[in-house]
Design an enzyme around this catalytic site. Sequence first.
Site, mmCIF file in Angstrom:
data_model
loop_
_atom_site.group_PDB
_atom_site.id
_atom_site.type_symbol
_atom_site.label_atom_id
_atom_site.label_comp_id
_atom_site.label_asym_id
_atom_site.label_seq_id
_atom_site.Cartn_x
_atom_site.Cartn_y
_atom_site.Cartn_z
ATOM 1 N N LYS A 162 0.862 -1.194 0.000
ATOM 2 C CA LYS A 162 0.000 0.000 0.000
ATOM 3 C C LYS A 162 0.890 1.232 0.000
ATOM 4 C CE LYS A 162 -2.316 1.789 3.644
ATOM 5 N NZ LYS A 162 -2.157 3.260 3.598
ATOM 6 N N ASP A 185 -3.026 4.370 -2.419
ATOM 7 C CA ASP A 185 -3.990 4.902 -1.444
ATOM 8 C C ASP A 185 -3.923 6.432 -1.447
ATOM 9 O OD1 ASP A 185 -5.594 5.306 0.793
ATOM 10 O OD2 ASP A 185 -4.077 4.641 2.227
ATOM 11 N N LYS A 220 -6.812 8.391 -2.089
ATOM 12 C CA LYS A 220 -8.110 8.908 -1.610
ATOM 13 C C LYS A 220 -8.593 10.111 -2.430
ATOM 14 C CE LYS A 220 -7.330 7.444 3.194
ATOM 15 N NZ LYS A 220 -5.921 7.005 3.195
ATOM 16 N N ASP A 222 -12.664 15.088 -5.581
ATOM 17 C CA ASP A 222 -12.656 16.352 -6.326
ATOM 18 C C ASP A 222 -13.904 16.357 -7.217
ATOM 19 O OD1 ASP A 222 -11.784 18.745 -7.693
ATOM 20 O OD2 ASP A 222 -9.717 18.191 -7.192
ATOM 21 N N THR A 259 -11.258 6.091 10.169
ATOM 22 C CA THR A 259 -11.400 5.589 11.548
ATOM 23 C C THR A 259 -10.976 6.640 12.569
ATOM 24 O OG1 THR A 259 -9.317 4.464 11.153
ATOM 25 C CG2 THR A 259 -11.277 3.095 11.163
ATOM 26 N N ARG A 294 2.951 -1.234 10.889
ATOM 27 C CA ARG A 294 4.054 -1.408 11.840
ATOM 28 C C ARG A 294 4.321 -2.827 12.315
ATOM 29 N NH1 ARG A 294 1.745 3.753 14.788
ATOM 30 N NH2 ARG A 294 -0.048 2.863 13.703
HETATM 31 O O1 C5P Z 1 0.994 0.624 11.299
HETATM 32 P P1 C5P Z 1 -0.461 0.303 11.101
HETATM 33 O O2 C5P Z 1 -0.746 -1.184 10.933
HETATM 34 O O3 C5P Z 1 -1.334 0.936 12.171
HETATM 35 O O4 C5P Z 1 -0.807 0.988 9.708
HETATM 36 C C1 C5P Z 1 -2.111 0.969 9.176
HETATM 37 C C2 C5P Z 1 -2.134 1.604 7.823
HETATM 38 O O5 C5P Z 1 -3.491 1.674 7.394
HETATM 39 C C3 C5P Z 1 -1.593 3.033 7.774
HETATM 40 O O6 C5P Z 1 -1.049 3.244 6.464
HETATM 41 C C4 C5P Z 1 -2.839 3.867 7.972
HETATM 42 O O7 C5P Z 1 -2.716 5.129 7.400
HETATM 43 C C5 C5P Z 1 -3.863 3.035 7.201
HETATM 44 N N1 C5P Z 1 -5.239 3.263 7.601
HETATM 45 C C6 C5P Z 1 -5.689 3.093 8.899
HETATM 46 N N2 C5P Z 1 -7.006 3.343 9.192
HETATM 47 C C7 C5P Z 1 -7.843 3.727 8.222
HETATM 48 C C8 C5P Z 1 -7.413 3.891 6.905
HETATM 49 C C9 C5P Z 1 -6.079 3.647 6.632
HETATM 50 O O8 C5P Z 1 -4.931 2.707 9.778
HETATM 51 N N3 C5P Z 1 -9.117 3.904 8.503
#
Ligand code: C5P
Length: 238
Positions: free
Chosen positions: A38, A65, A67, A70, A126, A218
């Site tokens: 992603k 990603d 998003k 427009d 979220t 992470r």
């Molecule tokens: O490190 P982690 O597993 O928390 O990363 C989650 C990824 O998913 C990040 O790139 C974050 O921006 C993305 N994301 C999220 N919640 C969302 C949409 C995207 O955590 N609602």
Amino acid sequence: MSESWKHAERVMVALDYPHAAAAERLLEQLSGTGCYLKVGMQLYYAEGPQFVKQLKQRGYKVFLDLKLHDIPNTVRGAAASITSLGVDMFNVHAAGGIKMMEHALLGVQDVAPQHRPTIIAVTQLTSTTKPVMNEEIGVSGEVVDCVLRYSHSARMAGLDGVVASPQEVKRIKQQCGESFITVTPGIRPTGAAQDDQSRVMTPAEAFAEGTDFIVVGRPITSAPEPREALAAMIQSIL
Ligand code: C5P
């Protein structure tokens, strides 16, 4: 542990890095696994379309990603440009409305790719709480009801699915059908640090809810051995 990459294509590793050099060790580790990558705004705005093309040349599946949100005509053009990069998936904001989402599809058709990218919609982020949604964004009601309404709009527009919390997957599938794709972040293996995610599920729990793809950052990118972390995650869902 023996490595099995079955279902790796259902795991999307979030390349949350400031530049390509920072992502390189991870890319070497994940080579040949078949997982999705992603690419979000941070890395895309730093490295541009060439970087995405290189990921495709290296055999990765790519979810761009960005998003999009427009006016319909502008989204159509952006969707055409994104499709030309050869990505496998990209997204738009459902808040842009059905006509805007339809124009994302038209943009893809303008390019007429052999392999059409999957297009999904962002419903409510979220990070958006009910008070923020009600008082600042101006959408009344419960967040989950807005997520379901936006999912319905995305389906009406002909899009393939939505980004959602794993907690919402069952209701989205009930409403929009099993084949309507859900992509779910907020994933943590048992015992992993929650970081700044508030409501998390393990990979096995998210797939048991019926999700199609999990987004993991992470727990893989910060692991001492990311390839092993991905293998362990896949082992847990087999
Ligand atoms: O490190 P982690 O597993 O928390 O990363 C989650 C990824 O998913 C990040 O790139 C974050 O921006 C993305 N994301 C999220 N919640 C969302 C949409 C995207 O955590 N609602």
